[in-house]
Design an enzyme around this catalytic site. Structure first.
Site, short mmCIF file in Angstrom:
data_model
loop_
_atom_site.label_atom_id
_atom_site.label_comp_id
_atom_site.label_asym_id
_atom_site.label_seq_id
_atom_site.Cartn_x
_atom_site.Cartn_y
_atom_site.Cartn_z
N GLY A 1 3.63 -3.80 -3.84
CA GLY A 1 3.63 -4.09 -5.27
C GLY A 1 3.85 -2.79 -6.02
O GLY A 1 4.92 -2.53 -6.58
N CYS B 1 -15.36 -0.26 -27.63
CA CYS B 1 -16.73 0.22 -27.76
C CYS B 1 -17.39 0.36 -26.39
O CYS B 1 -18.28 -0.43 -26.03
CB CYS B 1 -17.52 -0.71 -28.67
SG CYS B 1 -16.82 -0.72 -30.30
N GLU B 2 -16.91 1.27 -25.61
CA GLU B 2 -17.45 1.60 -24.27
C GLU B 2 -17.18 3.09 -24.06
O GLU B 2 -16.05 3.55 -24.29
CB GLU B 2 -16.68 0.86 -23.16
CG GLU B 2 -16.80 -0.63 -23.14
CD GLU B 2 -18.08 -1.15 -22.49
OE1 GLU B 2 -18.75 -0.37 -21.78
OE2 GLU B 2 -18.38 -2.32 -22.73
N TYR C 1 -0.32 -2.87 -12.03
CA TYR C 1 -1.75 -3.01 -12.31
C TYR C 1 -2.09 -2.50 -13.72
O TYR C 1 -3.16 -1.94 -13.95
CB TYR C 1 -2.60 -2.32 -11.23
CG TYR C 1 -2.22 -2.78 -9.83
CD1 TYR C 1 -2.54 -4.07 -9.41
CD2 TYR C 1 -1.51 -1.97 -8.96
CE1 TYR C 1 -2.15 -4.53 -8.16
CE2 TYR C 1 -1.12 -2.41 -7.71
CZ TYR C 1 -1.45 -3.70 -7.31
OH TYR C 1 -1.06 -4.15 -6.08
N GLY D 1 0.77 -1.24 0.00
CA GLY D 1 0.00 0.00 0.00
C GLY D 1 0.80 1.29 0.00
O GLY D 1 0.21 2.37 0.04
N ARG E 1 -7.12 0.97 -15.50
CA ARG E 1 -7.20 1.81 -14.29
C ARG E 1 -8.03 3.09 -14.49
O ARG E 1 -8.85 3.40 -13.63
CB ARG E 1 -5.80 2.13 -13.75
CG ARG E 1 -5.02 0.87 -13.33
CD ARG E 1 -3.71 1.20 -12.64
NE ARG E 1 -3.94 1.74 -11.32
CZ ARG E 1 -3.81 3.01 -10.99
NH1 ARG E 1 -3.39 3.88 -11.89
NH2 ARG E 1 -4.07 3.42 -9.79
N GLU F 1 4.78 -6.04 2.09
CA GLU F 1 4.46 -6.74 0.84
C GLU F 1 4.00 -5.74 -0.23
O GLU F 1 2.86 -5.81 -0.69
CB GLU F 1 3.43 -7.85 1.08
CG GLU F 1 2.26 -7.41 1.94
CD GLU F 1 1.29 -8.53 2.30
OE1 GLU F 1 1.76 -9.52 2.88
OE2 GLU F 1 0.09 -8.37 2.01
N1 PLP Z 1 -0.84 -7.39 -0.19
C1 PLP Z 1 -2.13 -7.64 -0.40
C2 PLP Z 1 -2.80 -8.66 0.45
C3 PLP Z 1 -2.85 -6.95 -1.38
O1 PLP Z 1 -4.15 -7.22 -1.58
C4 PLP Z 1 -2.17 -5.98 -2.16
C5 PLP Z 1 -2.89 -5.22 -3.20
O2 PLP Z 1 -4.03 -5.30 -3.45
C6 PLP Z 1 -0.81 -5.76 -1.93
C7 PLP Z 1 -0.17 -6.46 -0.94
C8 PLP Z 1 -0.03 -4.77 -2.72
O3 PLP Z 1 -0.52 -3.50 -2.61
P1 PLP Z 1 0.27 -2.29 -3.26
O4 PLP Z 1 0.48 -2.63 -4.69
O5 PLP Z 1 -0.57 -1.10 -3.07
O6 PLP Z 1 1.57 -2.19 -2.52
#
Ligand code: PLP
Length: 416
Positions: free
Chosen positions: A273, A340-341, A369, A236, A310, A271
């Protein structure tokens, strides 16, 4: 924030001209900068004294997973498919954690057979099901509990995951039920707790609230006699999607982290992403046609919600840059995809130098994403992905052609 450099007004990524890549492969295509990913990883690793598990969902190309693994990251996966990708990319199973609210017994058995670090459970019944599968396989299985700490991530609703009413994790009010379920699950060892309250968190107070609540909960488990070795504080970590915005200051998060977790008997982890890959990717698209409808100047591009969903899904913003800046006349455009949206709009009312059909546009900060959420909607193909590393570029994903994916349909004999 920017992975693009300009030389003589031409955009480059790590010494490679974007126009050269676009001349070699059809647009739309994703380009990732290896150096940018490495820089982001190192920045995070240097800021926090914690293990990093890359959330594979953000960009699950095996080249990206492998790069993360070489940098030292583990992998956070949310499906058997992601788990298979991580293993195929060479991630040590002991550095893989398996999350997800909808794990079937078959998924659980697959994770157990691969001897991963731990399975993070998201419901009480999952503890019972893991115990059953573990017993059938005559194994003891390490688990973590994903708690729902009831924290408002103060992010957009569609990417909030840590409020009581969100579907994720187990409510921290249910600790007695968790203890009871663990008591009855002899093949399950609880070794960690985790949480994830949402994506794009910028407010330091939210991080501080997460840390305090997780520390309190870890202590409750320790007091009950569980040997908690890992406390995972989720992903996050916010990134900027506008060049003009200030980046999140990791030092401020670190201050809260160090203040909260002094001399604790467990290892901390994150964790993330998006933080690691979002700003390391761009989507390159070509202008297919230009039209004016009702006074709006539309640039219709070959990228759209099928290549990057997104903007349509979350009203997310991505800066768009043009490659051809030669025309001094400025025009206010809406950039729209070919799907087509009506929701297939990439951005509205942006002022750009006047464009011609065939020009390239760069949709920025699309490393997370982006491709993972692309689809074959309208039976259009998926984009190619390119990794650039220090003057070299290499295709890292060849999508199926339309002939190939159309062939996957099966027409029953009775319709012949
Ligand atoms: N961990 C969990 C369980 C998630 O659901 C997500 C994203 O949905 C992430 C980590 C990664 O989140 P971010 O990409 O915002 O760091």
């Amino acid at each position: 924030n920017n992975m693009i450099d300009y030389k003589n007004n031409k955009p480059f990524v790590e010494g490679v001209a974007i126009e050269d890549i676009a001349a070699s492969y059809p647009t739309p295509l994703y380009i990732y900068s290896q150096k940018k990913i490495e820089d982001k990883y190192k920045k995070l690793k240097n800021a926090f004294n914690a293990e990093i598990f890359y959330a594979v969902k953000a960009n699950s190309n095996q080249a990206i997973i492998k790069l993360m693994s070489r940098l030292g990251a583990g992998a956070d996966v949310v499906s058997v498919g992601e788990l298979e990708r991580a293993i195929m990319a060479g991630v040590n199973p002991k550095k893989i954690i398996f999350e997800g609210i909808g794990k079937t017994n078959k998924d659980i058995a697959f994770a157990i057979s691969n001897n991963i670090r731990l399975i993070n459970v998201e419901s009480i019944d999952e503890i019972q099901r893991i115990n059953k599968v573990a017993k059938e396989n005559n194994k003891n299985v390490d688990i973590g509990i994903r708690l729902n700490p009831n924290i408002d991530g103060q992010t957009i609703d569609k990417i909030s995951t840590g409020k009581k009413t969100d579907k994720f994790g187990i409510d921290t009010d249910k600790l007695q039920e968790i203890f009871q379920a663990l008591e009855n699950a002899k093949y399950v060892n609880l070794i960690g707790i985790s949480c994830h309250v949402g994506s794009q968190i910028f407010n330091i107070k939210v991080f501080s609230e997460i840390f305090i609540k997780m520390k309190t909960n870890a202590q409750l488990f320790l007091d009950k006699g569980y040997l908690i070795k890992h406390v995972d504080l989720g992903g996050g970590i916010g990134v900027t999607y506008r060049d003009k915005d200030d980046e999140l200051d990791l030092e401020l998060i670190k201050l809260e982290l160090d203040k909260c977790f002094e001399n604790v008997p467990y290892q901390l982890s994150f964790e993330p992403g998006r933080y690691l890959v979002a700003n390391a990717g761009i989507l390159v698209t070509s202008v297919v046609t230009i039209k004016n409808n009702g006074g709006i100047n539309f640039l219709i591009t070959d990228a759209g919600m099928h290549s990057l969903i997104r903007p349509a899904l979350y009203q997310a913003h991505h800066d768009i840059e043009v490659v051809d800046k030669s025309n001094s006349e400025l025009i206010t455009y809406s950039v729209a995809g070919p799907i087509c949206e009506s929701s297939d709009i990439l951005d509205k009312n942006i002022t750009l130098p006047k464009q011609k059909v065939g020009n390239l546009l760069l949709i920025k900060d699309t490393g997370a994403y982006g491709k993972v959420m692309a689809s074959n909607y309208n039976s259009r193909g998926l984009p190619v992905e390119i990794l650039v590393n220090n003057n070299f570029f290499q295709k890292i994903h060849q999508p199926l052609t339309s002939q190939e994916f159309i062939k996957q349909d099966i027409i029953p004999e009775w319709l012949d």
